[in-house]
Scaffold this active site. Structure first.
Site, PDB file in Angstrom:
ATOM      1  N   VAL A  12       0.808  -1.224   0.000  1.00 59.77           N
ATOM      2  CA  VAL A  12       0.000   0.000   0.000  1.00 59.77           C
ATOM      3  C   VAL A  12       0.848   1.284   0.000  1.00 59.77           C
ATOM      4  O   VAL A  12       0.606   2.194  -0.798  1.00 59.77           O
ATOM      5  CB  VAL A  12      -1.028  -0.021   1.160  1.00 59.77           C
ATOM      6  CG1 VAL A  12      -0.376  -0.326   2.479  1.00 59.77           C
ATOM      7  CG2 VAL A  12      -1.814   1.251   1.243  1.00 59.77           C
ATOM      8  N   VAL A  74       9.523  -1.320   1.704  1.00 54.95           N
ATOM      9  CA  VAL A  74       9.194  -2.718   2.056  1.00 54.95           C
ATOM     10  C   VAL A  74       9.126  -2.868   3.564  1.00 54.95           C
ATOM     11  O   VAL A  74       9.438  -1.934   4.316  1.00 54.95           O
ATOM     12  CB  VAL A  74      10.220  -3.719   1.466  1.00 54.95           C
ATOM     13  CG1 VAL A  74      10.295  -3.581  -0.043  1.00 54.95           C
ATOM     14  CG2 VAL A  74      11.582  -3.559   2.113  1.00 54.95           C
ATOM     15  N   SER A 128       5.747  10.199   6.836  1.00 54.10           N
ATOM     16  CA  SER A 128       4.548  10.127   7.674  1.00 54.10           C
ATOM     17  C   SER A 128       3.323  10.584   6.920  1.00 54.10           C
ATOM     18  O   SER A 128       3.391  11.451   6.055  1.00 54.10           O
ATOM     19  CB  SER A 128       4.695  10.999   8.920  1.00 54.10           C
ATOM     20  OG  SER A 128       3.475  10.944   9.658  1.00 54.10           O
ATOM     21  N   GLY A 130       0.627   7.996   6.517  1.00 53.26           N
ATOM     22  CA  GLY A 130      -0.130   6.796   6.173  1.00 53.26           C
ATOM     23  C   GLY A 130      -0.361   6.696   4.671  1.00 53.26           C
ATOM     24  O   GLY A 130       0.326   7.343   3.877  1.00 53.26           O
ATOM     25  N   LYS A 182      11.695  11.009  12.563  1.00 55.27           N
ATOM     26  CA  LYS A 182      10.428  10.309  12.325  1.00 55.27           C
ATOM     27  C   LYS A 182      10.019   9.502  13.552  1.00 55.27           C
ATOM     28  O   LYS A 182       8.841   9.442  13.917  1.00 55.27           O
ATOM     29  CB  LYS A 182      10.548   9.386  11.094  1.00 55.27           C
ATOM     30  CG  LYS A 182       9.351   8.448  10.890  1.00 55.27           C
ATOM     31  CD  LYS A 182       8.095   9.201  10.487  1.00 55.27           C
ATOM     32  CE  LYS A 182       6.776   8.470  10.544  1.00 55.27           C
ATOM     33  NZ  LYS A 182       6.628   7.101  10.208  1.00 55.27           N
ATOM     34  N   HIS A 185       8.622  11.884  16.015  1.00 57.14           N
ATOM     35  CA  HIS A 185       7.294  12.260  15.503  1.00 57.14           C
ATOM     36  C   HIS A 185       6.263  11.240  15.976  1.00 57.14           C
ATOM     37  O   HIS A 185       5.204  11.587  16.494  1.00 57.14           O
ATOM     38  CB  HIS A 185       7.316  12.336  13.972  1.00 57.14           C
ATOM     39  CG  HIS A 185       5.960  12.331  13.332  1.00 57.14           C
ATOM     40  ND1 HIS A 185       5.195  11.183  13.216  1.00 57.14           N
ATOM     41  CD2 HIS A 185       5.208  13.324  12.804  1.00 57.14           C
ATOM     42  CE1 HIS A 185       4.040  11.474  12.650  1.00 57.14           C
ATOM     43  NE2 HIS A 185       4.023  12.772  12.378  1.00 57.14           N
ATOM     44  N   ASN A 186       6.568   9.969  15.808  1.00 59.00           N
ATOM     45  CA  ASN A 186       5.612   8.927  16.200  1.00 59.00           C
ATOM     46  C   ASN A 186       5.415   8.909  17.713  1.00 59.00           C
ATOM     47  O   ASN A 186       4.300   8.673  18.187  1.00 59.00           O
ATOM     48  CB  ASN A 186       6.084   7.561  15.711  1.00 59.00           C
ATOM     49  CG  ASN A 186       5.858   7.375  14.225  1.00 59.00           C
ATOM     50  OD1 ASN A 186       5.899   8.334  13.465  1.00 59.00           O
ATOM     51  ND2 ASN A 186       5.629   6.160  13.803  1.00 59.00           N
ATOM     52  N   GLU A 189       3.109  11.560  18.512  1.00 61.13           N
ATOM     53  CA  GLU A 189       1.791  11.095  18.061  1.00 61.13           C
ATOM     54  C   GLU A 189       1.132  10.215  19.137  1.00 61.13           C
ATOM     55  O   GLU A 189      -0.059  10.381  19.436  1.00 61.13           O
ATOM     56  CB  GLU A 189       2.002  10.326  16.752  1.00 61.13           C
ATOM     57  CG  GLU A 189       0.804   9.675  16.136  1.00 61.13           C
ATOM     58  CD  GLU A 189       1.218   8.879  14.880  1.00 61.13           C
ATOM     59  OE1 GLU A 189       1.952   9.418  14.017  1.00 61.13           O
ATOM     60  OE2 GLU A 189       0.824   7.705  14.768  1.00 61.13           O
ATOM     61  N   LYS A 260       3.106  -0.579  17.034  1.00 61.80           N
ATOM     62  CA  LYS A 260       4.064  -1.244  16.146  1.00 61.80           C
ATOM     63  C   LYS A 260       5.501  -1.021  16.608  1.00 61.80           C
ATOM     64  O   LYS A 260       6.436  -1.471  15.966  1.00 61.80           O
ATOM     65  CB  LYS A 260       3.901  -0.726  14.723  1.00 61.80           C
ATOM     66  CG  LYS A 260       2.708  -1.339  14.000  1.00 61.80           C
ATOM     67  CD  LYS A 260       2.869  -1.066  12.530  1.00 61.80           C
ATOM     68  CE  LYS A 260       1.775  -1.641  11.684  1.00 61.80           C
ATOM     69  NZ  LYS A 260       1.845  -1.014  10.344  1.00 61.80           N
ATOM     70  N   HIS A 451      28.455   7.839  46.713  1.00 62.00           N
ATOM     71  CA  HIS A 451      28.425   8.369  45.348  1.00 62.00           C
ATOM     72  C   HIS A 451      28.778   9.852  45.280  1.00 62.00           C
ATOM     73  O   HIS A 451      28.840  10.415  44.196  1.00 62.00           O
ATOM     74  CB  HIS A 451      27.051   8.105  44.715  1.00 62.00           C
ATOM     75  CG  HIS A 451      26.799   6.648  44.470  1.00 62.00           C
ATOM     76  ND1 HIS A 451      27.648   5.868  43.734  1.00 62.00           N
ATOM     77  CD2 HIS A 451      25.814   5.821  44.894  1.00 62.00           C
ATOM     78  CE1 HIS A 451      27.196   4.611  43.696  1.00 62.00           C
ATOM     79  NE2 HIS A 451      26.081   4.565  44.409  1.00 62.00           N
TER      80      HIS A 451
HETATM   81  P1  NDP Z   1       4.487  -3.814   4.466  1.00 59.09           P
HETATM   82  O1  NDP Z   1       5.237  -3.276   5.612  1.00 59.09           O
HETATM   83  O2  NDP Z   1       3.289  -4.648   4.702  1.00 59.09           O
HETATM   84  O3  NDP Z   1       5.516  -4.646   3.541  1.00 59.09           O
HETATM   85  C1  NDP Z   1       5.099  -5.373   2.397  1.00 59.09           C
HETATM   86  C2  NDP Z   1       6.052  -5.143   1.250  1.00 59.09           C
HETATM   87  O4  NDP Z   1       7.393  -5.522   1.613  1.00 59.09           O
HETATM   88  C3  NDP Z   1       5.688  -5.992   0.045  1.00 59.09           C
HETATM   89  O5  NDP Z   1       5.933  -5.222  -1.116  1.00 59.09           O
HETATM   90  C4  NDP Z   1       6.660  -7.157   0.150  1.00 59.09           C
HETATM   91  O6  NDP Z   1       6.890  -7.810  -1.053  1.00 59.09           O
HETATM   92  C5  NDP Z   1       7.886  -6.438   0.631  1.00 59.09           C
HETATM   93  N1  NDP Z   1       8.869  -7.326   1.238  1.00 59.09           N
HETATM   94  C6  NDP Z   1       8.798  -7.913   2.444  1.00 59.09           C
HETATM   95  N2  NDP Z   1       9.908  -8.650   2.669  1.00 59.09           N
HETATM   96  C7  NDP Z   1      10.689  -8.508   1.577  1.00 59.09           C
HETATM   97  C8  NDP Z   1      11.960  -9.050   1.192  1.00 59.09           C
HETATM   98  N3  NDP Z   1      12.668  -9.843   2.013  1.00 59.09           N
HETATM   99  N4  NDP Z   1      12.475  -8.689  -0.001  1.00 59.09           N
HETATM  100  C9  NDP Z   1      11.778  -7.880  -0.831  1.00 59.09           C
HETATM  101  N5  NDP Z   1      10.581  -7.348  -0.527  1.00 59.09           N
HETATM  102  C10 NDP Z   1      10.036  -7.677   0.657  1.00 59.09           C
HETATM  103  O7  NDP Z   1       4.090  -2.616   3.452  1.00 59.09           O
HETATM  104  P2  NDP Z   1       3.516  -1.151   3.749  1.00 59.09           P
HETATM  105  O8  NDP Z   1       3.248  -0.600   2.399  1.00 59.09           O
HETATM  106  O9  NDP Z   1       2.446  -1.143   4.776  1.00 59.09           O
HETATM  107  O10 NDP Z   1       4.752  -0.370   4.396  1.00 59.09           O
HETATM  108  C11 NDP Z   1       6.000  -0.237   3.719  1.00 59.09           C
HETATM  109  C12 NDP Z   1       6.974   0.478   4.644  1.00 59.09           C
HETATM  110  O11 NDP Z   1       6.464   1.781   4.939  1.00 59.09           O
HETATM  111  C13 NDP Z   1       7.192  -0.192   5.998  1.00 59.09           C
HETATM  112  O12 NDP Z   1       8.536  -0.061   6.372  1.00 59.09           O
HETATM  113  C14 NDP Z   1       6.316   0.579   6.936  1.00 59.09           C
HETATM  114  O13 NDP Z   1       6.797   0.547   8.266  1.00 59.09           O
HETATM  115  C15 NDP Z   1       6.431   1.967   6.352  1.00 59.09           C
HETATM  116  N6  NDP Z   1       5.326   2.878   6.647  1.00 59.09           N
HETATM  117  C16 NDP Z   1       4.032   2.437   6.645  1.00 59.09           C
HETATM  118  C17 NDP Z   1       2.996   3.304   6.936  1.00 59.09           C
HETATM  119  C18 NDP Z   1       1.605   2.837   6.879  1.00 59.09           C
HETATM  120  O14 NDP Z   1       0.701   3.636   7.203  1.00 59.09           O
HETATM  121  N7  NDP Z   1       1.342   1.602   6.474  1.00 59.09           N
HETATM  122  C19 NDP Z   1       3.256   4.700   7.272  1.00 59.09           C
HETATM  123  C20 NDP Z   1       4.613   5.084   7.180  1.00 59.09           C
HETATM  124  C21 NDP Z   1       5.604   4.190   6.910  1.00 59.09           C
HETATM  125  P3  NDP Z   1       5.939  -9.041  -1.503  1.00 59.09           P
HETATM  126  O15 NDP Z   1       4.764  -8.409  -2.180  1.00 59.09           O
HETATM  127  O16 NDP Z   1       6.808  -9.820  -2.427  1.00 59.09           O
HETATM  128  O17 NDP Z   1       5.585  -9.797  -0.267  1.00 59.09           O
END
Ligand code: NDP
Length: 479
Positions: A12, A74, A128, A130, A182, A185-186, A189, A260, A451
């Protein structure tokens, strides 16, 4: 090669960020995801974006113009390391790898050091806002080298949220500085959310107003000095009625808050830096407390106050709670900025605190009107030692402190937990105290552990011979 930017990780966050990038003039975006399906879905659903799909890292690198720039979105942790290991094999010196995930800043410091040895730039960027922020404009907190900022800056500015004409992105500092900011920030939050939750609980239990009526209170607050995204969504959540039961949704949601880990990181880091972020800590612990139903079931036997809680003047009480919330919120931000300052000193980052306040004005979860007051405070006094001593905040405390104390007293008497309100007030009274009982603590430490202590009336370090004749001697400073 035709793409000026690439995105790895199309869950996402990554797909929304890629769409945001593609929608800006001048960007062509190459995309890659470990499993093929996410790439294919994105391409099929968004032909308008003109994405260049790639299906292995060599193809991905070949699609990018130099210096190659790729944003990794990722799963934080091993996912990030796995992708970095692949990218360093296909990228060249001068190229830029950006980690936009929620990495722990010490991991970012480690990765930056390792990647730099290959001549490739590594930038840890906190993002940040979402899913919606990623798509329409997040607040972005990038670290990394000055060299990488030259290429990356314009790209990030093009996709960031805009506050009063300024993009919500700034080069925070080197290596892990962006992810550190960041993280804080959290943490802020967490504190902000807990304070709002306590305000809701006090109003509900003190006045008997329904969630929908309290939604109106928050909507009203959102037109004044408390205006913020979190207050706005609080009203929305409180107004929501459960489709199945017809009850307020807030009454059917299980009261166990998840996390988280970024709040815990903020507190752990603050503990090692010696920075009291008590509001953030209490907010983090409040989530932990809520999430132990087995303990809560047993502890429900513990005695509470005999008398029911009922406020006499409903409007006056609500105004008191509003002021208590505002004052406590200022404390939480002041503590968070203290942590950033301490982190900058510890890790050698040159962080412009006023610029941080500015990039939090839009896009991110803690976006709020009052962040302008924070940036004003730092503009007037860049080395302000305690943020909440800026004139604007002093004026707020002057008008809020009596109400704040009344609310904390009322909560304590009524047996309503208000850890964030009361710990913020305790911090306020502690930091402004002329004399603290820390003197007694020093005496105790000297008694049982030799101390040593310092005196208010002369230089040097002293120890009292507690187990001897109790005379005082000069001693070596052992802290
Ligand atoms: P996720 O954290 O759910 O991660 C899923 C993605 O990571 C998929 O594309 C998956 O690929 C990939 N992935 C996982 N392991 C590996 C690997 N070993 N090698 C290659 N690709 C891998 O996705 P989000 O979109 O929710 O979040 C992405 C990042 O953004 C995270 O670090 C998260 O903490 C951060 N973030 C998220 C927010 C949110 O609101 N969700 C807000 C701000 C930051 P595959 O499809 O092949 O499984």
């Amino acid at each position: 090669a035709t793409a000026n930017i690439g995105v790895v990780g199309l869950a996402v966050m990554g797909s929304n960020l890629a769409r945001n990038l593609a929608s800006r003039e001048g960007n062509t975006v190459a995309v890659y995801n470990r499993s093929r399906e996410k790439t294919d879905t994105l391409i099929a659903e968004h032909p308008e974006a003109g994405f260049i799909p790639t299906y292995d890292y060599t193809e991905f690198a070949a699609a990018l113009t130099k210096p190659r720039t790729a944003i990794i979105m990722v799963k934080a942790g091993t996912g990030t390391d796995a992708v970095i290991n692949e990218l360093v094999n296909v990228f060249e010196p001068g190229d830029i790898i950006v980690d936009g995930g929620n990495a722990l800043f010490t991991d970012t410091i480690r990765r930056e050091k390792a990647v730099r040895e290959t001549g490739i730039n590594f930038v840890g960027a906190g993002i940040s806002g979402g899913e919606e922020g990623a798509l329409h404009g997040p607040s972005i907190m990038p670290g990394g080298s000055d060299e990488s900022w030259v290429t990356l800056g314009p790209i990030l500015k093009s996709i960031a949220a805009v506050a009063e004409g300024e993009p919500c992105v700034t080069h925070v500092g080197h290596d892990g500085a962006g992810h550190f900011v960041k993280m804080v920030h959290n943490g802020i939050e967490y504190a902000d959310m807990q304070l709002i939750a306590e305000a809701y609980d006090l109003i509900r239990r003190g006045t008997g107003k329904s969630p929908a009526e309290i939604a109106d209170v928050f909507a009203e607050w959102n037109t004044g000095e408390l205006e913020s995204y979190l207050i706005e969504i609080t009203a929305e959540v409180l107004r929501q009625v459960d489709g199945e039961t017809g009850k307020p949704l807030v009454d059917v949601i299980l009261d166990q808050a998840g996390a988280k880990g970024t709040g815990a990181w903020t507190v752990q880091t603050a503990l090692s830096l010696g920075v009291p972020v008590s509001g953030i800590a209490e907010a983090t612990f409040a989530r932990s407390l809520s999430s132990h139903p087995e303990q809560r079931a047993v502890a429900a036997e513990l005695p509470g106050p005999q008398e029911a809680f009922q406020v006499d003047d409903v409007d006056a009480f609500i105004e008191d709670v509003r002021l208590a919330l505002f004052a406590s919120k200022i404390v939480a931000y002041s503590q968070g900025f203290d942590e950033i300052r301490a982190g900058a000193a510890e890790y050698g980052w040159n962080i412009d605190l006023g610029a941080i306040a500015k990039i939090w004005r839009a896009g991110c979860i803690i976006r709020a009107q009052f962040l302008n007051r924070l940036s004003d405070a730092y503009a007037a006094t860049p080395d302000l030692p305690v943020l909440m001593t800026a004139p604007y905040f002093v004026e707020v405390f002057e008008r809020a402190q009596a109400a704040w104390r009344r609310v904390v007293v009322a909560a304590a008497q009524a047996g309503i937990p208000s850890p964030a309100f009361s710990s913020s007030l305790a911090y306020f009274d502690g930091i402004r105290a002329d004399r603290l009982p820390a003197a007694l603590v020093q005496g105790q430490r000297d008694f049982f552990g030799a101390h040593t202590y310092k005196r208010i009336d002369k230089p040097g370090t002293f120890h009292t011979l507690w187990s001897g004749d109790r005379t005082e001697i000069e001693a070596e400073d052992t802290h």
